[in-house]
Design a protein around this motif. Structure first.
Motif, PDB file in Angstrom:
ATOM      1  N   ILE A 125      92.720 -34.217  15.562  1.00 26.48           N
ATOM      2  CA  ILE A 125      92.758 -34.388  14.107  1.00 26.48           C
ATOM      3  C   ILE A 125      91.361 -34.652  13.554  1.00 26.48           C
ATOM      4  CG2 ILE A 125      93.628 -35.884  12.270  1.00 26.48           C
ATOM      5  CD1 ILE A 125      96.185 -36.186  13.971  1.00 26.48           C
ATOM      6  N   ARG A 126      90.611 -35.455  14.284  1.00 22.07           N
ATOM      7  CA  ARG A 126      89.230 -35.708  13.867  1.00 22.07           C
ATOM      8  C   ARG A 126      88.419 -34.429  13.854  1.00 22.07           C
ATOM      9  NH1 ARG A 126      86.964 -41.036  16.809  1.00 22.07           N
ATOM     10  NH2 ARG A 126      87.390 -42.509  15.148  1.00 22.07           N
ATOM     11  N   TYR A 150     102.555 -35.778  13.167  1.00 21.36           N
ATOM     12  CA  TYR A 150     102.345 -34.948  11.986  1.00 21.36           C
ATOM     13  C   TYR A 150     101.286 -35.615  11.129  1.00 21.36           C
ATOM     14  CZ  TYR A 150     103.184 -32.840   7.444  1.00 21.36           C
ATOM     15  OH  TYR A 150     103.016 -32.212   6.247  1.00 21.36           O
ATOM     16  N   TYR A 151     100.292 -34.832  10.757  1.00 23.12           N
ATOM     17  CA  TYR A 151      99.204 -35.364   9.939  1.00 23.12           C
ATOM     18  C   TYR A 151      99.044 -34.467   8.746  1.00 23.12           C
ATOM     19  CZ  TYR A 151      94.300 -36.248   8.646  1.00 23.12           C
ATOM     20  OH  TYR A 151      93.150 -36.534   7.976  1.00 23.12           O
ATOM     21  N   SER A 152      98.916 -35.051   7.572  1.00 22.92           N
ATOM     22  CA  SER A 152      98.583 -34.201   6.438  1.00 22.92           C
ATOM     23  C   SER A 152      97.638 -34.953   5.530  1.00 22.92           C
ATOM     24  CB  SER A 152      99.841 -33.780   5.694  1.00 22.92           C
ATOM     25  OG  SER A 152     100.134 -34.693   4.680  1.00 22.92           O
ATOM     26  N   SER A 153      96.602 -34.244   5.142  1.00 15.66           N
ATOM     27  CA  SER A 153      95.642 -34.815   4.208  1.00 15.66           C
ATOM     28  C   SER A 153      95.657 -33.921   2.992  1.00 15.66           C
ATOM     29  CB  SER A 153      94.259 -34.854   4.854  1.00 15.66           C
ATOM     30  OG  SER A 153      93.320 -35.362   3.946  1.00 15.66           O
ATOM     31  N   GLU A 166     102.372 -39.269  10.598  1.00 10.74           N
ATOM     32  CA  GLU A 166     103.594 -39.750  11.247  1.00 10.74           C
ATOM     33  C   GLU A 166     103.489 -39.449  12.723  1.00 10.74           C
ATOM     34  OE1 GLU A 166     106.564 -37.538   9.259  1.00 10.74           O
ATOM     35  OE2 GLU A 166     106.795 -39.009   7.661  1.00 10.74           O
ATOM     36  N   ASN A 198      94.025 -39.394   1.293  1.00  7.07           N
ATOM     37  CA  ASN A 198      95.241 -39.109   0.552  1.00  7.07           C
ATOM     38  C   ASN A 198      96.125 -38.300   1.477  1.00  7.07           C
ATOM     39  OD1 ASN A 198      93.190 -39.339  -1.796  1.00  7.07           O
ATOM     40  ND2 ASN A 198      92.755 -37.384  -0.804  1.00  7.07           N
ATOM     41  N   ILE A 215      92.132 -42.688  12.112  1.00  8.15           N
ATOM     42  CA  ILE A 215      92.092 -41.344  11.520  1.00  8.15           C
ATOM     43  C   ILE A 215      92.937 -41.237  10.256  1.00  8.15           C
ATOM     44  CG2 ILE A 215      91.560 -40.143  13.661  1.00  8.15           C
ATOM     45  CD1 ILE A 215      94.562 -39.448  13.763  1.00  8.15           C
ATOM     46  N   VAL A 222      99.517 -38.224   4.619  1.00 12.89           N
ATOM     47  CA  VAL A 222     100.576 -38.794   5.433  1.00 12.89           C
ATOM     48  C   VAL A 222     100.207 -38.639   6.901  1.00 12.89           C
ATOM     49  CG1 VAL A 222     103.027 -38.604   6.011  1.00 12.89           C
ATOM     50  CG2 VAL A 222     102.271 -38.046   3.720  1.00 12.89           C
ATOM     51  N   PRO A 246      94.284 -40.507   6.800  1.00 12.51           N
ATOM     52  CA  PRO A 246      93.733 -39.690   5.715  1.00 12.51           C
ATOM     53  C   PRO A 246      93.606 -40.512   4.442  1.00 12.51           C
ATOM     54  CG  PRO A 246      96.031 -39.175   6.042  1.00 12.51           C
ATOM     55  CD  PRO A 246      95.670 -40.159   7.106  1.00 12.51           C
ATOM     56  N   GLU A 290      92.068 -33.148   1.152  1.00 15.63           N
ATOM     57  CA  GLU A 290      90.810 -33.662   1.689  1.00 15.63           C
ATOM     58  C   GLU A 290      89.735 -33.185   0.706  1.00 15.63           C
ATOM     59  OE1 GLU A 290      90.854 -35.213   4.740  1.00 15.63           O
ATOM     60  OE2 GLU A 290      88.700 -35.472   5.063  1.00 15.63           O
ATOM     61  N   PHE A 330      98.140 -39.215  22.159  1.00 14.69           N
ATOM     62  CA  PHE A 330      97.945 -39.203  20.713  1.00 14.69           C
ATOM     63  C   PHE A 330      96.770 -38.290  20.337  1.00 14.69           C
ATOM     64  CE2 PHE A 330      96.547 -40.993  16.651  1.00 14.69           C
ATOM     65  CZ  PHE A 330      97.733 -40.872  15.962  1.00 14.69           C
ATOM     66  N   PRO A 331      96.998 -37.324  19.429  1.00 12.29           N
ATOM     67  CA  PRO A 331      95.963 -36.304  19.178  1.00 12.29           C
ATOM     68  C   PRO A 331      94.880 -36.771  18.214  1.00 12.29           C
ATOM     69  CG  PRO A 331      97.907 -35.816  17.906  1.00 12.29           C
ATOM     70  CD  PRO A 331      98.238 -37.037  18.693  1.00 12.29           C
ATOM     71  N   LYS A 332      94.282 -37.905  18.532  1.00 12.43           N
ATOM     72  CA  LYS A 332      93.256 -38.458  17.644  1.00 12.43           C
ATOM     73  C   LYS A 332      92.062 -37.518  17.520  1.00 12.43           C
ATOM     74  CE  LYS A 332      90.632 -41.801  19.106  1.00 12.43           C
ATOM     75  NZ  LYS A 332      90.193 -43.134  19.552  1.00 12.43           N
ATOM     76  N   ARG A 354      85.089 -29.950   7.123  1.00  9.78           N
ATOM     77  CA  ARG A 354      84.019 -30.431   6.238  1.00  9.78           C
ATOM     78  C   ARG A 354      82.731 -29.647   6.460  1.00  9.78           C
ATOM     79  NH1 ARG A 354      84.294 -35.023   3.511  1.00  9.78           N
ATOM     80  NH2 ARG A 354      86.323 -36.049   3.524  1.00  9.78           N
TER      81      ARG A 354
END
Lengths: 154, 146
Positions: free
Chosen positions: A53-54, A142-145, B77, B73, B69, B75, B71, A148, A48-50, A61
């Protein structure tokens, strides 16, 4: 054959052979037990790519703060606006991040969706914010913020 | 005929034969009855219990990692892979008890059941859903806007 039956020396050797045999069998049974425990649970933590992503969010930032300072400096030395300078810097940052993560087979897109740096030039004590859309994908996760919201101060 | 009754030289041999065959037959009958339990069901149960707690722990660590982690705002998955069959049986992972009991439940088609705790995460974010091991895609998803 008669010699084999009568000759009973070397019995301790045979006995120790038996003992070793049995202890090996016991060890094999133990090893077989461990084969079926803990594969999936440990693999999930590794896969898991924790941290990726962090890293992306915290790096973005941090970089947004630096870019604000740079954009401000550039604004004072040229007649381009802060917004324009910021967009140029952000484009470079976005390309570098995409390239870095593409090297590991991961897709990162950073997109500057909005920014509020107007008070920066006038030195009013407003909060300056940058809105960045971050997406990350490695095929499994898949991660989307979106967005941010990053607070920057000169 | 008189000689036949007086001669008891082979009686003990016959008796021995009968006693031993009875012993062996009863032993064999016992084994035959309990063979399935001893050789098939027992190990299968062990394998299922072990694998279920392994897969359950995978699910909880995935959920915990995602929770860390999430977010503000957005998604997230994540697809994951699990074996389609454990001990020759398909199974379902059930998260519908997560809200009340803070557990994931894994249930095999023969009724073997294992629960793993999700350590209170469902208090802060709602978790629900079921998935069968034979589904093509397995996915955990979170959407802050829903």
């Amino acid at each position: 054959m008669a010699g084999l039956k009568d000759n009973n020396s070397g019995q301790l050797i045979i006995l120790s052979g038996f003992v070793l045999c049995f202890s090996l069998v016991a060890l094999i049974l133990l090893v077989n037990q461990t084969m079926i425990t803990g594969y999936h649970s440990s693999n999930a933590v590794l896969e898991f790519p924790k941290h990726q992503i962090r890293d992306i969010t915290s790096q973005t930032r941090e970089s947004c703060v630096y870019m604000t300072e740079l954009a401000l400096d550039l604004n004072q030395s040229s007649n381009l606006s802060i917004d324009h300078n910021y967009r140029l810097l952000f484009d470079q940052y976005e390309q570098q991040m995409a390239m870095l993560y593409a090297g590991h087979g991961e897709q990162v897109t950073l997109d500057l969706s909005a920014m509020n740096l107007t008070s920066m030039a006038t030195n009013t004590p407003n909060i300056n914010t940058i809105w960045v859309n971050i997406t990350y994908s490695n095929g499994m996760t898949y991660y989307s913020s979106e967005p941010e919201i990053i607070e920057v101060r000169p | 005929m008189r000689n036949l009754f007086r001669d008891d030289a082979a009686v003990s041999v016959t008796m021995e034969y009968i006693i031993f065959s009875m012993l062996f037959i009863s032993l064999f009958a016992l084994l035959y009855v309990s063979f399935g339990d001893m050789m098939v069901n027992g190990p299968k149960e062990t394998v299922i219990q072990n694998k279920f707690s392994d897969i359950g722990n995978m699910m909880t660590s995935l959920v915990t990692d995602m929770y860390l982690i999430l977010p503000e705002n957005g998604v997230i998955e994540s697809d994951y892979m699990i074996p389609a069959k454990v001990g020759g049986e398909s199974y379902t992972i059930n998260a519908n008890l997560a809200m009340t009991d803070q557990i994931f439940e894994l249930v095999s088609s023969s009724g073997e059941e294992t629960s793993v705790t999700i350590s209170g995460i469902a208090i802060t974010i709602p978790i629900n859903g079921t998935v069968s091991s034979s589904d093509i895609n397995h996915r955990i998803s979170y959407d802050s806007r829903k």
